[in-house]
Design an enzyme around this catalytic site. Structure first.
Site: not given
Length: 338
Positions: A219, A228, A254
């Site tokens: 991320n 995503d 996650e």
């Protein structure tokens, strides 16, 4: 000169009469200005940047949780609203049925009275009067019944629509918005049922808990859109490899859970290893730039239901195995069979 982000550089500030700072050719600060206002301005700038950083960090840490809570609250409110509307419509239906009963009761009373008078009828006019009364009563009853039937039909249609809406709301409330897998709500509502069924039927049940390795780094490096997308693809990989009553769940962040009814530990181990291997062999590219992202891996913890287990303890043992997998260097499978 301006920076790539369009901000004024320290070199420009050094020309200002406040003399905030003097920098060298590489942009390093070598002397702070002596003017009190300059020092105050510099201190204020540093303070603002620090506060902005802390606020950004707080929003990052709490943003996902806040969004998930809002989604959960919205789903709960929708289900509650539809449920209340359904209750109201059922009450209307019950009222209509009571009206039907009342109408039938009145009609029966009229017929009973006519029946009592029949033996005393002696003339044609008397018989004609009774017949006319029966015809009028029958016309009235038919009119009232037609109205009630129309209202009952409408109420039945409304109930069917509300039931469908309630079912859809409950379904949406059990889905994860990013991956379209079942979500934590579904797991909390259904895992106890799977555990109970397996215990009563003396059937095996396994639980896989998986975690995408170094997801925060993904991320931070490539952005949440890429993050995503990786979660979606991992969810698709889980769904592709399960069958029958097996269910893949996004547990949160996650983390994922796979519920495997009628599956022994050897089968769960093989499935976990198959998914792990397939994931690490995928080639990931940035969807916008086409640049390679690198290898994405996941760690897996697997637990098999024991006689003393409930849903919570089964989850806890799978989580403990997942922790073992992470401690062992990630990108591996640890299970009860180890």
């Amino acid at each position: 000169m301006r920076s790539d982000f369009g901000l004024t550089t320290w070199g420009e500030w050094s020309d200002i009469s406040w003399q905030v700072a003097e920098v060298d050719s590489r942009g390093r600060i070598i002397r702070l200005g002596s003017h009190p206002m300059a020092i105050a301005a510099l201190a204020g700038t540093v303070s603002v940047c620090f506060v902005a950083f802390m606020l950004g960090a707080w929003q990052f840490l709490t943003g996902n949780e806040v969004r998930r809570k809002k989604d959960n609250d919205a789903a709960s409110n929708r289900i509650e609203k539809v449920g209340q509307e359904l209750d109201d419509e059922v009450l209307v239906l019950l009222g209509l049925l009571r009206q039907h009963t009342d109408v039938s009761s009145l009609h029966s009373e009229v017929l009973a009275k006519v029946n009592k008078t029949l033996p005393s009828l002696t003339t044609a006019d008397q018989v004609r009067g009774v017949v006319q009364r029966l015809i009028a009563e029958n016309t009235k009853i038919r009119s009232e019944v037609d109205v009630l039937n129309a209202r009952l039909q409408h109420s039945q249609t409304q109930i069917e629509k509300l039931r469908s809406s309630l079912s859809e709301s409950q379904h949406l409330g059990m889905l994860d918005a990013v991956t379209q897998l079942k979500n934590r709500h579904w797991l909390e509502a259904n895992l106890h049922r799977e555990v109970k069924a397996a215990s009563e039927l003396n059937e095996p049940l396994c639980l896989i808990m998986a975690d995408v390795d170094h997801f925060k780094k993904i991320n931070d490096t490539f952005g949440h859109t890429v993050g995503d997308e990786i979660l979606r693809r991992f969810g698709e990989l889980l769904s592709k490899n399960i069958k029958g009553r097996d269910t893949a769940v996004r547990y949160g962040g996650e983390e994922f859970v796979v519920v495997l009814p009628q599956t022994q530990i050897e089968g769960a181990d093989n499935l976990g290893e198959q998914i792990r291997d397939e994931l690490q062999r995928k080639k990931w590219m940035h969807h916008r730039t086409g640049k390679p992202i690198g290898t994405v891996t996941a760690s897996f913890g697997i637990a098999e239901l024991r006689p003393e287990d409930g849903p919570e303890s089964l989850l806890e043992r799978a989580d403990a195995k997942l922790y073992e997998a992470k401690a062992a260097g990630r990108n591996c499978v640890k299970s009860d069979s180890d």
